[in-house]
Design a protein around this motif. Structure first.
Motif, PDB file in Angstrom:
ATOM      1  N   PRO A 142       0.818  -1.213   0.000  1.00 38.61           N
ATOM      2  CA  PRO A 142       0.000   0.000   0.000  1.00 38.61           C
ATOM      3  C   PRO A 142       0.851   1.263   0.000  1.00 38.61           C
ATOM      4  O   PRO A 142       2.040   1.235   0.353  1.00 38.61           O
ATOM      5  CB  PRO A 142      -0.821  -0.127   1.287  1.00 38.61           C
ATOM      6  N   SER A 143       0.223   2.367  -0.361  1.00 38.87           N
ATOM      7  CA  SER A 143       0.909   3.655  -0.327  1.00 38.87           C
ATOM      8  C   SER A 143       0.964   4.179   1.103  1.00 38.87           C
ATOM      9  O   SER A 143       0.350   3.618   2.014  1.00 38.87           O
ATOM     10  CB  SER A 143       0.163   4.664  -1.207  1.00 38.87           C
ATOM     11  N   ALA A 144       1.691   5.258   1.298  1.00 36.56           N
ATOM     12  CA  ALA A 144       1.728   5.911   2.613  1.00 36.56           C
ATOM     13  C   ALA A 144       0.422   6.671   2.835  1.00 36.56           C
ATOM     14  O   ALA A 144      -0.076   7.347   1.923  1.00 36.56           O
ATOM     15  CB  ALA A 144       2.900   6.870   2.705  1.00 36.56           C
ATOM     16  N   PRO A 145      -0.164   6.593   4.027  1.00 40.64           N
ATOM     17  CA  PRO A 145      -1.329   7.430   4.327  1.00 40.64           C
ATOM     18  C   PRO A 145      -0.907   8.898   4.383  1.00 40.64           C
ATOM     19  O   PRO A 145       0.285   9.232   4.389  1.00 40.64           O
ATOM     20  CB  PRO A 145      -1.775   6.938   5.719  1.00 40.64           C
ATOM     21  N   GLY A 146      -1.899   9.785   4.453  1.00 44.25           N
ATOM     22  CA  GLY A 146      -1.600  11.190   4.609  1.00 44.25           C
ATOM     23  C   GLY A 146      -1.030  11.483   5.995  1.00 44.25           C
ATOM     24  O   GLY A 146      -1.270  10.748   6.951  1.00 44.25           O
ATOM     25  N   THR A 147      -0.266  12.562   6.108  1.00 41.54           N
ATOM     26  CA  THR A 147       0.280  12.949   7.417  1.00 41.54           C
ATOM     27  C   THR A 147      -0.866  13.217   8.390  1.00 41.54           C
ATOM     28  O   THR A 147      -1.792  13.965   8.059  1.00 41.54           O
ATOM     29  CB  THR A 147       1.145  14.211   7.281  1.00 41.54           C
ATOM     30  N   PRO A 148      -0.838  12.622   9.578  1.00 39.82           N
ATOM     31  CA  PRO A 148      -1.950  12.818  10.517  1.00 39.82           C
ATOM     32  C   PRO A 148      -2.087  14.288  10.933  1.00 39.82           C
ATOM     33  O   PRO A 148      -1.096  15.040  10.985  1.00 39.82           O
ATOM     34  CB  PRO A 148      -1.553  11.952  11.718  1.00 39.82           C
ATOM     35  N   SER A 149      -3.315  14.673  11.241  1.00 38.34           N
ATOM     36  CA  SER A 149      -3.574  15.960  11.877  1.00 38.34           C
ATOM     37  C   SER A 149      -4.029  15.688  13.302  1.00 38.34           C
ATOM     38  O   SER A 149      -4.640  14.656  13.597  1.00 38.34           O
ATOM     39  CB  SER A 149      -4.645  16.738  11.114  1.00 38.34           C
ATOM     40  N   ALA A 164      -6.778   8.391   3.728  1.00 39.65           N
ATOM     41  CA  ALA A 164      -6.580   6.967   3.502  1.00 39.65           C
ATOM     42  C   ALA A 164      -5.415   6.693   2.557  1.00 39.65           C
ATOM     43  O   ALA A 164      -5.099   7.495   1.666  1.00 39.65           O
ATOM     44  CB  ALA A 164      -7.852   6.342   2.955  1.00 39.65           C
ATOM     45  N   ALA A 165      -4.789   5.541   2.748  1.00 38.15           N
ATOM     46  CA  ALA A 165      -3.800   5.034   1.804  1.00 38.15           C
ATOM     47  C   ALA A 165      -4.524   4.323   0.663  1.00 38.15           C
ATOM     48  O   ALA A 165      -5.734   4.043   0.748  1.00 38.15           O
ATOM     49  CB  ALA A 165      -2.847   4.073   2.506  1.00 38.15           C
ATOM     50  N   THR A 166      -3.802   4.040  -0.394  1.00 36.36           N
ATOM     51  CA  THR A 166      -4.377   3.311  -1.529  1.00 36.36           C
ATOM     52  C   THR A 166      -3.622   2.005  -1.731  1.00 36.36           C
ATOM     53  O   THR A 166      -2.436   1.891  -1.394  1.00 36.36           O
ATOM     54  CB  THR A 166      -4.299   4.148  -2.812  1.00 36.36           C
ATOM     55  N   ASP A 167      -4.328   0.997  -2.306  1.00 32.81           N
ATOM     56  CA  ASP A 167      -3.711  -0.294  -2.577  1.00 32.81           C
ATOM     57  C   ASP A 167      -4.502  -0.994  -3.667  1.00 32.81           C
ATOM     58  O   ASP A 167      -5.741  -0.841  -3.758  1.00 32.81           O
ATOM     59  CB  ASP A 167      -3.692  -1.159  -1.313  1.00 32.81           C
ATOM     60  N   ASP A 168      -3.818  -1.780  -4.498  1.00 31.70           N
ATOM     61  CA  ASP A 168      -4.496  -2.428  -5.629  1.00 31.70           C
ATOM     62  C   ASP A 168      -5.474  -3.508  -5.191  1.00 31.70           C
ATOM     63  O   ASP A 168      -6.382  -3.869  -5.933  1.00 31.70           O
ATOM     64  CB  ASP A 168      -3.464  -3.016  -6.603  1.00 31.70           C
ATOM     65  N   LYS A 169      -5.323  -4.031  -3.944  1.00 31.76           N
ATOM     66  CA  LYS A 169      -6.243  -5.073  -3.483  1.00 31.76           C
ATOM     67  C   LYS A 169      -6.991  -4.693  -2.212  1.00 31.76           C
ATOM     68  O   LYS A 169      -7.650  -5.532  -1.617  1.00 31.76           O
ATOM     69  CB  LYS A 169      -5.481  -6.383  -3.271  1.00 31.76           C
ATOM     70  N   GLY A 170      -6.847  -3.445  -1.770  1.00 31.57           N
ATOM     71  CA  GLY A 170      -7.626  -2.978  -0.634  1.00 31.57           C
ATOM     72  C   GLY A 170      -6.834  -2.861   0.648  1.00 31.57           C
ATOM     73  O   GLY A 170      -5.892  -3.615   0.889  1.00 31.57           O
ATOM     74  N   ILE A 171      -7.222  -1.880   1.512  1.00 31.40           N
ATOM     75  CA  ILE A 171      -6.567  -1.640   2.793  1.00 31.40           C
ATOM     76  C   ILE A 171      -7.270  -2.451   3.884  1.00 31.40           C
ATOM     77  O   ILE A 171      -8.498  -2.430   3.992  1.00 31.40           O
ATOM     78  CB  ILE A 171      -6.585  -0.145   3.157  1.00 31.40           C
ATOM     79  N   LYS A 172      -6.484  -3.134   4.688  1.00 33.03           N
ATOM     80  CA  LYS A 172      -7.024  -3.921   5.792  1.00 33.03           C
ATOM     81  C   LYS A 172      -7.103  -3.098   7.080  1.00 33.03           C
ATOM     82  O   LYS A 172      -8.134  -3.053   7.739  1.00 33.03           O
ATOM     83  CB  LYS A 172      -6.153  -5.156   6.009  1.00 33.03           C
ATOM     84  N   ASN A 173      -6.009  -2.423   7.478  1.00 30.88           N
ATOM     85  CA  ASN A 173      -5.998  -1.616   8.695  1.00 30.88           C
ATOM     86  C   ASN A 173      -4.784  -0.692   8.697  1.00 30.88           C
ATOM     87  O   ASN A 173      -3.993  -0.680   7.739  1.00 30.88           O
ATOM     88  CB  ASN A 173      -6.023  -2.488   9.958  1.00 30.88           C
ATOM     89  N   TYR A 174      -4.656   0.083   9.777  1.00 32.77           N
ATOM     90  CA  TYR A 174      -3.556   1.042   9.918  1.00 32.77           C
ATOM     91  C   TYR A 174      -2.880   0.855  11.271  1.00 32.77           C
ATOM     92  O   TYR A 174      -3.557   0.651  12.290  1.00 32.77           O
ATOM     93  CB  TYR A 174      -4.076   2.486   9.839  1.00 32.77           C
ATOM     94  N   VAL A 206       1.631   7.125  10.741  1.00 29.68           N
ATOM     95  CA  VAL A 206       0.666   6.055  10.459  1.00 29.68           C
ATOM     96  C   VAL A 206       1.162   5.281   9.240  1.00 29.68           C
ATOM     97  O   VAL A 206       1.733   5.870   8.313  1.00 29.68           O
ATOM     98  CB  VAL A 206      -0.742   6.635  10.174  1.00 29.68           C
ATOM     99  N   ARG A 207       0.943   3.954   9.240  1.00 31.21           N
ATOM    100  CA  ARG A 207       1.254   3.160   8.055  1.00 31.21           C
ATOM    101  C   ARG A 207       0.111   2.181   7.813  1.00 31.21           C
ATOM    102  O   ARG A 207      -0.541   1.719   8.751  1.00 31.21           O
ATOM    103  CB  ARG A 207       2.582   2.425   8.210  1.00 31.21           C
ATOM    104  N   ALA A 208      -0.102   1.874   6.540  1.00 25.90           N
ATOM    105  CA  ALA A 208      -1.234   1.036   6.142  1.00 25.90           C
ATOM    106  C   ALA A 208      -0.801  -0.407   5.912  1.00 25.90           C
ATOM    107  O   ALA A 208       0.360  -0.685   5.589  1.00 25.90           O
ATOM    108  CB  ALA A 208      -1.860   1.588   4.869  1.00 25.90           C
ATOM    109  N   ARG A 209      -1.784  -1.323   6.083  1.00 30.53           N
ATOM    110  CA  ARG A 209      -1.565  -2.746   5.807  1.00 30.53           C
ATOM    111  C   ARG A 209      -2.665  -3.208   4.863  1.00 30.53           C
ATOM    112  O   ARG A 209      -3.852  -2.934   5.090  1.00 30.53           O
ATOM    113  CB  ARG A 209      -1.587  -3.553   7.099  1.00 30.53           C
ATOM    114  N   ASP A 210      -2.283  -3.926   3.788  1.00 31.03           N
ATOM    115  CA  ASP A 210      -3.301  -4.351   2.822  1.00 31.03           C
ATOM    116  C   ASP A 210      -3.862  -5.723   3.179  1.00 31.03           C
ATOM    117  O   ASP A 210      -3.457  -6.346   4.170  1.00 31.03           O
ATOM    118  CB  ASP A 210      -2.752  -4.306   1.393  1.00 31.03           C
ATOM    119  N   THR A 211      -4.783  -6.212   2.372  1.00 28.74           N
ATOM    120  CA  THR A 211      -5.451  -7.480   2.661  1.00 28.74           C
ATOM    121  C   THR A 211      -4.510  -8.672   2.558  1.00 28.74           C
ATOM    122  O   THR A 211      -4.815  -9.759   3.045  1.00 28.74           O
ATOM    123  CB  THR A 211      -6.635  -7.688   1.706  1.00 28.74           C
ATOM    124  N   GLY A 212      -3.343  -8.469   1.917  1.00 25.22           N
ATOM    125  CA  GLY A 212      -2.326  -9.511   1.878  1.00 25.22           C
ATOM    126  C   GLY A 212      -1.320  -9.408   3.002  1.00 25.22           C
ATOM    127  O   GLY A 212      -0.293 -10.069   2.982  1.00 25.22           O
TER     128      GLY A 212
END
Length: 607
Positions: A142-149, A164-174, A206-212
């Motif tokens: 996944p991509s990097a999420p936006g800088t938190p406010s 939100a971050a983006t991913d070709d198969k979907g974001i699972k959590n952060y 913050v960092r994102a984790r995808d469904t994989g």
């Protein structure tokens, strides 16, 4: 000085077997193809050295990698470098460390290990696919999420929100990270962090984790200061400026807490490490009780100008530190345990970390002086390696000890450690899990001094605190830049690293060559110990007449000394800022001039 720190020189690293080293890297983003190849580079009968090489043979970047293999029974890894290696029985897994996970198309990286047994690896997998590059999975991280406010900041909490971050198969959590450590995993794009300390600075990413279950890069950082602070911010900037105050200095050196006031140093520092408490029978204990809390001060010797009385409940250094903090409320004081002489007790402490931590809390929070100390520093020289004696506690011992200290002391106390600065391959930094331990610590005091000295009586002469390497340096990796880089490669955040400065020189006698690299006949005379002298003495008796690798040296008569000056300290502080380090520390106050010119150089250089 019998407690003098010696950071890295003169001892080979003790490498021991390990089975459960933690600190796993994130799952990989795969390129279209990649390979992993193995070679045995050395074999000495009772053991061997192996090397894996990962190469990106595809057309897109590889963001991280994991190599898996099986060893036959009886063959195992005993130590590793440039990867985090774990095992489950005979199945071994190596994951990239923070600095070597990204591979551009065509690029390669290697990691190595020492092993025992005669077997060869089999069943190789790279990122879950074939090691020959024919079936590497193709999911993108996944991509990097936006800088938190930050909003809703209180004494003890803050609300964070991010895009939100983006991913070709979907974001699972952060994962929400506070000061580099994960504090929560959430499915949405907001989180309220609670249980914070008032008037305290925090940094969130913050960092994102995808469904994989692939983890992407961290977002930008937002700094938050909780409300409720009753003190003015320190006048010294946002960098740590820490000095060691020696318990025994009140005797022959005639150096007292009041000297911090008269020299002007107290207004220019942020923290003091009180050195040293002892470690006996696996527990923290006060060492010199007379100097610590019984010695009576007259009015003219006292920070407050008031004489101690025979019946007051607390005297000595602890009471003087209490008075100093009243006069300079921005200063925090930590009780440091261990040091060169007292590190032998840490091995027993590591056998029961919880009991050790409990004993330390009882000493630091003794009702007689509970208000004096803001935290604890441990100075273990060295975990799973050799110092005055050799330790065999294993690579996980330091992490276990720091985890127990953080659990016992909580988040409202500072917990720090003074550590080796041996940046050599297979050296002391590689002997323990400094990356894993750092998550429980506020910072490391990296002892970037004592690399070279008259403990090698015939030389070659070399600066004891080189900032960088140089042509002819006696030992590769024995310099500040290599040590800091190696710690970063282990996953230690830059902001948790303090650069060490010695307020003394190391010297030889019988030297005819002015430039470094000369031969000697022994240690130069010193006031308290042969081969060592305070800066305040050397600046007059043997002024610096040369510089090398960011520090100074002097040749006068047949003596050769190396030490830092205000000018070289300025250069080191500039380097520390450019590296994003958390600040600097020094050993120790009494080596400075009466007007604190070295402390002034540190303060000015870190503004």
């Amino acid at each position: 000085m019998r407690f003098r720190h010696r950071a890295a020189a003169g001892f080979a690293t003790l490498l021991l077997p390990f089975a459960g080293l933690v600190g796993l890297a994130s799952p990989a983003e795969a390129a279209t193809s990649a390979t992993a190849t193995y070679a045995k580079t050395q074999d000495w009968g009772s053991g061997f050295e192996g090397k894996w090489t990962v190469k990106n043979t595809g057309t897109t970047a590889l963001s991280s990698w994991t190599v898996e293999w099986d060893f036959p029974s009886g063959t195992k890894v005993t130590s590793a470098w440039d990867a985090t290696v774990t095992n489950s029985g005979d199945h071994w897994t190596a994951k990239n460390v923070g600095w070597n996970g990204t591979l551009a198309p065509g690029a390669s990286v290697s990691f190595g290990f020492n092993g025992s047994g005669a077997g060869s690896p089999s069943g190789c997998k790279l990122n879950g696919g074939s090691c020959d590059g024919s079936s590497v999975p193709g999911d993108n991280a996944p991509s990097a999420p936006g800088t938190p406010s930050a909003s809703g900041v209180t004494d003890t909490s803050v609300k964070l929100s991010w895009s939100a971050a983006t991913d070709d198969k979907g974001i699972k959590n952060y994962d929400v990270l506070r000061d580099g450590a994960t504090v929560a995993t959430v499915t949405g794009t907001s989180y309220t962090d609670t249980g914070l300390s008032k008037g305290t600075d925090y940094s969130y990413t913050v960092r994102a984790r995808d469904t994989g279950d692939q983890t992407g890069p961290a977002s930008g950082a937002v700094k938050v200061r909780t409300t409720g602070n009753t003190e003015e911010p320190p006048p010294t900037g946002d960098k740590v400026k820490l000095g060691y105050f020696t318990e025994w200095g009140v005797y022959g050196r005639n150096y007292h807490v009041k000297n911090l006031v008269t020299s002007g140093s107290a207004a220019k520092i942020t923290h003091i490490n009180y050195a040293f408490g002892n470690v006996k029978n696996g527990q923290c204990v006060v060492d010199d009780t007379y100097a610590a809390y019984d010695k009576a001060y007259t009015a003219d010797q006292s920070v407050s100008g008031t004489a101690d009385t025979w019946d007051q409940p607390l005297r000595g250094n602890f009471n003087q530190l209490r008075q100093l903090k009243a006069k300079y409320p921005h200063i925090k004081v930590l009780y440091s345990f261990g040091g060169w002489t007292y590190s032998g007790g840490f091995g027993q402490a590591a056998q029961n970390p919880a009991a050790f931590a409990k004993s330390c809390k009882q000493v630091v929070e003794d009702p007689r002086w509970a208000d004096v100390f803001d935290g604890i520093d441990i100075d273990w020289e060295y975990p799973n390696a050799c110092g005055l004696t050799c330790d065999s506690s294993g690579p996980a011992a330091l992490k276990n000890l720091t985890q127990a200290l953080r659990s016992e002391f909580g988040q409202n106390y500072l917990v720090t450690a003074a550590i080796t600065a041996d940046g050599s391959n297979g050296g002391k930094i590689d002997a323990a899990d400094y990356g894993g331990a750092s998550q429980y610590l506020d910072w490391y005091n990296v002892m970037t001094y004592d690399y070279f000295g008259a403990f090698n009586a015939q030389g070659p002469t070399a600066p004891h605190s080189p900032l960088t390497s140089y042509s002819g340096i006696p030992q590769a990796g024995f310099n500040s830049a290599d040590a800091i880089a190696r710690l970063k490669s282990k996953g230690v955040p830059s902001a948790k690293l303090l650069l060490g400065i010695g307020f003394y020189g190391r010297g030889w006698t019988g030297v005819t060559q002015s430039a470094p690299g000369g031969t000697a006949t022994g240690a130069a005379p010193g006031t308290y110990e042969a081969g060592i002298e305070d800066y305040k003495v050397l600046k007059n008796t043997c002024p610096a007449n040369g510089t090398i690798a960011g520090t100074a040296y002097a040749h006068c008569g047949n003596n050769w000394w190396s030490y830092d000056t205000p000018s070289t300290i300025a250069g080191k502080m500039s380097w520390a800022k450019n590296q994003g380090l958390g600040g600097a520390f020094f050993w120790e106050f009494s080596g400075d001039t009466t007007n604190g010119e070295l402390v002034t150089a540190i303060n000015n250089g870190l503004k």
